[in-house]
Design an enzyme around this catalytic site. Sequence first.
Site, PDB file in Angstrom:
ATOM      1  N   ASP A  67       5.201 -10.538   7.268  1.00 26.60           N
ATOM      2  CA  ASP A  67       4.451  -9.689   8.299  1.00 26.60           C
ATOM      3  C   ASP A  67       3.543 -10.301   9.443  1.00 26.60           C
ATOM      4  O   ASP A  67       3.540 -11.576   9.274  1.00 26.60           O
ATOM      5  CB  ASP A  67       3.320  -8.733   7.484  1.00 26.60           C
ATOM      6  CG  ASP A  67       2.900  -9.187   6.517  1.00 26.60           C
ATOM      7  OD1 ASP A  67       2.702 -10.588   6.520  1.00 26.60           O
ATOM      8  OD2 ASP A  67       2.259  -8.636   5.404  1.00 26.60           O
ATOM      9  N   ASN A 136      -4.954  -2.540  -3.166  1.00 27.12           N
ATOM     10  CA  ASN A 136      -4.339  -0.890  -3.097  1.00 27.12           C
ATOM     11  C   ASN A 136      -2.658  -0.913  -3.456  1.00 27.12           C
ATOM     12  O   ASN A 136      -2.072   0.183  -3.367  1.00 27.12           O
ATOM     13  CB  ASN A 136      -4.426  -0.330  -1.811  1.00 27.12           C
ATOM     14  CG  ASN A 136      -3.812  -1.229  -0.704  1.00 27.12           C
ATOM     15  OD1 ASN A 136      -3.067  -1.954  -0.719  1.00 27.12           O
ATOM     16  ND2 ASN A 136      -3.827  -0.455   0.494  1.00 27.12           N
ATOM     17  N   HIS A 138      -0.440  -2.588  -2.097  1.00 28.05           N
ATOM     18  CA  HIS A 138       0.611  -3.000  -0.926  1.00 28.05           C
ATOM     19  C   HIS A 138       1.466  -4.205  -1.094  1.00 28.05           C
ATOM     20  O   HIS A 138       0.835  -5.093  -1.633  1.00 28.05           O
ATOM     21  CB  HIS A 138       0.281  -2.839   0.412  1.00 28.05           C
ATOM     22  CG  HIS A 138      -1.006  -4.220   0.925  1.00 28.05           C
ATOM     23  ND1 HIS A 138      -2.122  -3.741   1.624  1.00 28.05           N
ATOM     24  CD2 HIS A 138      -0.645  -5.409   1.045  1.00 28.05           C
ATOM     25  CE1 HIS A 138      -2.529  -5.005   1.855  1.00 28.05           C
ATOM     26  NE2 HIS A 138      -1.686  -5.978   1.231  1.00 28.05           N
ATOM     27  N   GLU A 143       1.933  -0.285   3.018  1.00 28.69           N
ATOM     28  CA  GLU A 143       0.918   0.478   2.467  1.00 28.69           C
ATOM     29  C   GLU A 143       1.027   1.662   1.674  1.00 28.69           C
ATOM     30  O   GLU A 143       1.893   2.466   1.893  1.00 28.69           O
ATOM     31  CB  GLU A 143      -0.204   1.011   3.806  1.00 28.69           C
ATOM     32  CG  GLU A 143      -0.532  -0.107   4.503  1.00 28.69           C
ATOM     33  CD  GLU A 143      -1.782  -1.048   3.649  1.00 28.69           C
ATOM     34  OE1 GLU A 143      -2.038  -0.908   2.790  1.00 28.69           O
ATOM     35  OE2 GLU A 143      -2.487  -1.594   4.673  1.00 28.69           O
TER      36      GLU A 143
HETATM   37  C1  GLP Z   1      -2.390  -8.917   3.183  1.00 28.36           C
HETATM   38  C2  GLP Z   1      -1.090  -9.565   3.582  1.00 28.36           C
HETATM   39  C3  GLP Z   1      -0.307  -9.333   2.107  1.00 28.36           C
HETATM   40  C4  GLP Z   1      -1.167  -9.956   0.950  1.00 28.36           C
HETATM   41  C5  GLP Z   1      -2.364  -9.176   0.926  1.00 28.36           C
HETATM   42  C6  GLP Z   1      -3.148  -9.838  -0.281  1.00 28.36           C
HETATM   43  O1  GLP Z   1      -3.009  -8.165   3.961  1.00 28.36           O
HETATM   44  N1  GLP Z   1      -0.418  -8.773   4.167  1.00 28.36           N
HETATM   45  O2  GLP Z   1       1.018 -10.097   2.322  1.00 28.36           O
HETATM   46  O3  GLP Z   1      -0.188 -10.265  -0.222  1.00 28.36           O
HETATM   47  O4  GLP Z   1      -2.881  -8.802   1.849  1.00 28.36           O
HETATM   48  O5  GLP Z   1      -3.960 -10.812   0.362  1.00 28.36           O
HETATM   49  P1  GLP Z   1      -5.121 -11.929  -0.605  1.00 28.36           P
HETATM   50  O6  GLP Z   1      -4.050 -12.850  -1.334  1.00 28.36           O
HETATM   51  O7  GLP Z   1      -5.607 -12.405   0.424  1.00 28.36           O
HETATM   52  O8  GLP Z   1      -5.691 -10.980  -1.413  1.00 28.36           O
END
Ligand code: GLP
Length: 242
Positions: A67, A136, A138, A143
């Site tokens: 992404d 959450n 995702h 989402e």
């Molecule tokens: C982000 C990314 C995800 C990631 C998630 C968790 O927003 N788009 O690909 O897995 O949130 O992030 P973190 O590892 O910083 O908790």
Amino acid sequence: MIVKIVENYLELSRLAASMVTKEINNCKSLVLGLATGSTPEGMYAELVKQFKAGNLDFKNVITFNLDEYVSLKPEHPQSYYYYMKRHLFDHVNISQENINIPTGCSNDLYKECYEYEMKISKAGGIGLQILGIGANGHIGFNEPAEALSVNTHLVKLADKTIEANSRFFKSPDQVPREAVTMGMGTIMHAEKIVLLASGTGKSEAIKQTLSGRLTTAVPASLLQLHRNVTVIVDREAAALII
Ligand code: GLP
């Protein structure tokens, strides 16, 4: 789903990196799906270490990132392009033409999404996809919603995600409100998936992901339908499943 519970973040990072290393070394060429966020940082550090030790060669690796934020230019320090350069690409022998990250700055984001999906398809699909998980539930930026999208698409970020990711920005208003993300289908078509989760903040999402129930309210729960998923969690993230 195979669930591996490890003691701490360091062990999680090492195990994830060893799985990636094995896959790269066992395949003539690998299409590797990559994630951003705090969770895979340790895995990237370990991969760089393995590369510097001569145990890893990225010559035949093609990468596709999950992404990117809409409106952040690649040189913006919080863009996922910048993140990938800083944590991995600047330190290993991957060639620029093998790096694919959606652009969030195109004038025609719908075209960009379509072309990204086509490019993944032409590369033969993702061989190994690395995933983090949002608190959450995702994955990528898919989402929780009433319906989820199959292919790469434009998405509005959930308030919870904006709040969680504001820690990387000077203030919450600077967090982009939209992103381009691989869809659930893009992810589910990967041959193998490795999902990483660390810390108590992820324990509820992990419990829901492994619950035996599928719900679009927890996009990661759909991974239960995939035949080859390894979930690597540290003790904190596993708190509600042990
Ligand atoms: C982000 C990314 C995800 C990631 C998630 C968790 O927003 N788009 O690909 O897995 O949130 O992030 P973190 O590892 O910083 O908790």
